[in-house]
Design an enzyme around this catalytic site. Structure first.
Site, PDB file in Angstrom:
ATOM      1  N   HIS A  53       0.845  -1.207   0.000  1.00 32.42           N
ATOM      2  CA  HIS A  53       0.000   0.000   0.000  1.00 32.42           C
ATOM      3  C   HIS A  53       0.871   1.245   0.000  1.00 32.42           C
ATOM      4  O   HIS A  53       2.083   1.157   0.104  1.00 32.42           O
ATOM      5  CB  HIS A  53      -1.008  -0.013   1.153  1.00 32.42           C
ATOM      6  CG  HIS A  53      -0.410   0.106   2.523  1.00 32.42           C
ATOM      7  ND1 HIS A  53       0.405  -0.847   3.081  1.00 32.42           N
ATOM      8  CD2 HIS A  53      -0.528   1.079   3.468  1.00 32.42           C
ATOM      9  CE1 HIS A  53       0.759  -0.470   4.301  1.00 32.42           C
ATOM     10  NE2 HIS A  53       0.215   0.692   4.559  1.00 32.42           N
TER      11      HIS A  53
ATOM     12  N   ASP B 213       5.889   4.658   5.050  1.00 31.65           N
ATOM     13  CA  ASP B 213       6.728   3.676   5.743  1.00 31.65           C
ATOM     14  C   ASP B 213       6.700   2.312   5.037  1.00 31.65           C
ATOM     15  O   ASP B 213       7.165   1.306   5.574  1.00 31.65           O
ATOM     16  CB  ASP B 213       6.324   3.537   7.222  1.00 31.65           C
ATOM     17  CG  ASP B 213       4.912   3.026   7.422  1.00 31.65           C
ATOM     18  OD1 ASP B 213       4.007   3.424   6.660  1.00 31.65           O
ATOM     19  OD2 ASP B 213       4.695   2.204   8.342  1.00 31.65           O
ATOM     20  N   HIS B 214       6.150   2.289   3.811  1.00 28.27           N
ATOM     21  CA  HIS B 214       6.145   1.060   2.990  1.00 28.27           C
ATOM     22  C   HIS B 214       6.729   1.296   1.596  1.00 28.27           C
ATOM     23  O   HIS B 214       7.126   0.345   0.940  1.00 28.27           O
ATOM     24  CB  HIS B 214       4.714   0.504   2.885  1.00 28.27           C
ATOM     25  CG  HIS B 214       4.158   0.124   4.224  1.00 28.27           C
ATOM     26  ND1 HIS B 214       4.047  -1.183   4.636  1.00 28.27           N
ATOM     27  CD2 HIS B 214       3.747   0.884   5.266  1.00 28.27           C
ATOM     28  CE1 HIS B 214       3.576  -1.214   5.882  1.00 28.27           C
ATOM     29  NE2 HIS B 214       3.380   0.040   6.283  1.00 28.27           N
TER      30      HIS B 214
ATOM     31  N   HIS C 106       1.430   3.941   1.913  1.00 24.41           N
ATOM     32  CA  HIS C 106       1.990   4.712   3.034  1.00 24.41           C
ATOM     33  C   HIS C 106       3.520   4.803   2.954  1.00 24.41           C
ATOM     34  O   HIS C 106       4.181   3.859   2.526  1.00 24.41           O
ATOM     35  CB  HIS C 106       1.571   4.086   4.373  1.00 24.41           C
ATOM     36  CG  HIS C 106       0.146   4.391   4.730  1.00 24.41           C
ATOM     37  ND1 HIS C 106      -0.585   3.631   5.624  1.00 24.41           N
ATOM     38  CD2 HIS C 106      -0.684   5.375   4.306  1.00 24.41           C
ATOM     39  CE1 HIS C 106      -1.807   4.144   5.734  1.00 24.41           C
ATOM     40  NE2 HIS C 106      -1.894   5.203   4.953  1.00 24.41           N
TER      41      HIS C 106
ATOM     42  N   HIS D 183      -7.451  -0.856   5.706  1.00 22.13           N
ATOM     43  CA  HIS D 183      -6.414   0.057   6.239  1.00 22.13           C
ATOM     44  C   HIS D 183      -6.258   1.216   5.264  1.00 22.13           C
ATOM     45  O   HIS D 183      -6.267   2.383   5.655  1.00 22.13           O
ATOM     46  CB  HIS D 183      -5.113  -0.723   6.408  1.00 22.13           C
ATOM     47  CG  HIS D 183      -3.947   0.112   6.830  1.00 22.13           C
ATOM     48  ND1 HIS D 183      -3.871   0.712   8.072  1.00 22.13           N
ATOM     49  CD2 HIS D 183      -2.801   0.454   6.178  1.00 22.13           C
ATOM     50  CE1 HIS D 183      -2.723   1.388   8.146  1.00 22.13           C
ATOM     51  NE2 HIS D 183      -2.064   1.252   7.011  1.00 22.13           N
TER      52      HIS D 183
ATOM     53  N   HIS E  24       4.797  -4.666  10.792  1.00 20.99           N
ATOM     54  CA  HIS E  24       5.168  -3.963  12.025  1.00 20.99           C
ATOM     55  C   HIS E  24       5.294  -4.929  13.206  1.00 20.99           C
ATOM     56  O   HIS E  24       4.586  -5.934  13.267  1.00 20.99           O
ATOM     57  CB  HIS E  24       4.108  -2.913  12.397  1.00 20.99           C
ATOM     58  CG  HIS E  24       4.047  -1.745  11.461  1.00 20.99           C
ATOM     59  ND1 HIS E  24       4.839  -0.631  11.610  1.00 20.99           N
ATOM     60  CD2 HIS E  24       3.304  -1.532  10.354  1.00 20.99           C
ATOM     61  CE1 HIS E  24       4.572   0.238  10.637  1.00 20.99           C
ATOM     62  NE2 HIS E  24       3.634  -0.296   9.859  1.00 20.99           N
TER      63      HIS E  24
ATOM     64  N   ASP F 251      -0.114  -3.845   6.288  1.00 24.26           N
ATOM     65  CA  ASP F 251      -0.778  -3.375   7.509  1.00 24.26           C
ATOM     66  C   ASP F 251      -2.239  -3.833   7.573  1.00 24.26           C
ATOM     67  O   ASP F 251      -3.083  -3.141   8.151  1.00 24.26           O
ATOM     68  CB  ASP F 251      -0.738  -1.840   7.587  1.00 24.26           C
ATOM     69  CG  ASP F 251       0.666  -1.301   7.817  1.00 24.26           C
ATOM     70  OD1 ASP F 251       1.591  -2.104   8.051  1.00 24.26           O
ATOM     71  OD2 ASP F 251       0.825  -0.068   7.758  1.00 24.26           O
TER      72      ASP F 251
END
Ligand code: ZN
Ligand code: FE
Length: 257
Positions: free
Chosen positions: A54, A58-59, A56, A113, A175, A137
């Site tokens: 996805h 942090d990905h 975001h 999410h 995570h 996530d």
């Protein structure tokens, strides 16, 4: 296919898939490029693909830098994430297939999410091999992702797909949230013996500084409240019975926990 787990930022995991025969690698959700480049150098492997779950940061934060270093790589992501994943070249939908290291990965569309979230599932190909699920996530060890761009009904549908995979399937979630998730789980499912046992194991593992990822589908079905909306004890804890309402209330309680 060997899975290398690279811890980055405060609690993210990047997964580097390695094919020792071809000396190639693919990376799932590179939050950062540098730790991936270092691990590639250690392995002496060439990066051929980025699999994003996805959009975001942090990905996908390492996408651009990895593309500069390996201009030939292919960048995969969900069709609904068009325009949101840096460098994306392939736009995947439910049921699409990808290939790496002689394994065929299946794509699940798992919104909730985010609206474009996908998961990658590599079923076992030979006796004794485990299935590998990369779910970003969506599903966490002991929990699930927050609903930033989706409804409880969508997330319940997405988690139903992942819950249906074989019990031995390894869950590579993005995570290290397990201990906190299980603390919440105990608050709504205190009588669950499997959950109590797991909590103690996870607490000990974290004291030793060990990762709790990957998880497995079987243990999640026994202990993760977000896969247990049919269970009477959880329905009683949230004072609901209907699946979507039960799930929605659980998610709301976790948001406040
Ligand atoms: Zn996210
Ligand atoms: Fe994340």
């Amino acid at each position: 296919m060997q899975v290398n787990r690279i811890p980055v930022l405060s609690d993210n995991y990047i997964f580097l898939l390695h094919d020792p025969q071809q000396n190639t690698a693919a990376v799932v959700d590179p939050a950062l490029a540098q730790p991936v480049l270092e691990r590639l150098a250690e392995l002496g492997a060439q990066l051929v693909a980025i699999f994003n779950t996805h959009h975001h940061s942090d990905h996908v934060g390492g996408n651009r830098q990895l593309m500069q270093r390996f201009p030939e790589i292919c960048v995969y992501g969900g069709a609904e994430d068009r325009g949101r994943i840096p460098g994306q070249q392939v736009f995947l939908q439910e049921g699409d297939r990808i290939k790496f290291a002689g394994r065929v990965g299946e794509v699940f569309f798992v919104p909730g999410h985010t609206s474009g979230h996908i998961a990658y599932y590599f079923p076992p190909t030979v006796e004794g091999e485990t299935g590998e699920l990369f779910c970003g996530d969506t599903l966490f060890a002991g929990g699930c992702g927050k609903l930033f761009e989706g409804s409880p009904a969508q997330m319940l549908d997405s988690l139903s797909k992942l819950r249906a995979l074989p019990d031995e399937t390894r869950i590579w979630c993005a995570h290290e949230y397990t201990l906190k998730n299980l603390q919440f789980a105990l608050s709504v499912d205190a009588q669950n013996q499997d959950l109590q046992t797991r909590y103690n194991q996870v607490q000990a593992a974290r004291h030793r500084g060990e990762a709790t990822v990957p998880s497995q589908v079987g243990i999640e079905k026994l202990t993760n409240p977000f896969l247990r909306w049919e269970h009477p004890s959880l329905q009683a804890a949230v004072k609901a019975q209907e699946p979507v309402k039960t799930f929605a209330r659980l998610r709301g309680m976790k948001d406040q926990f």
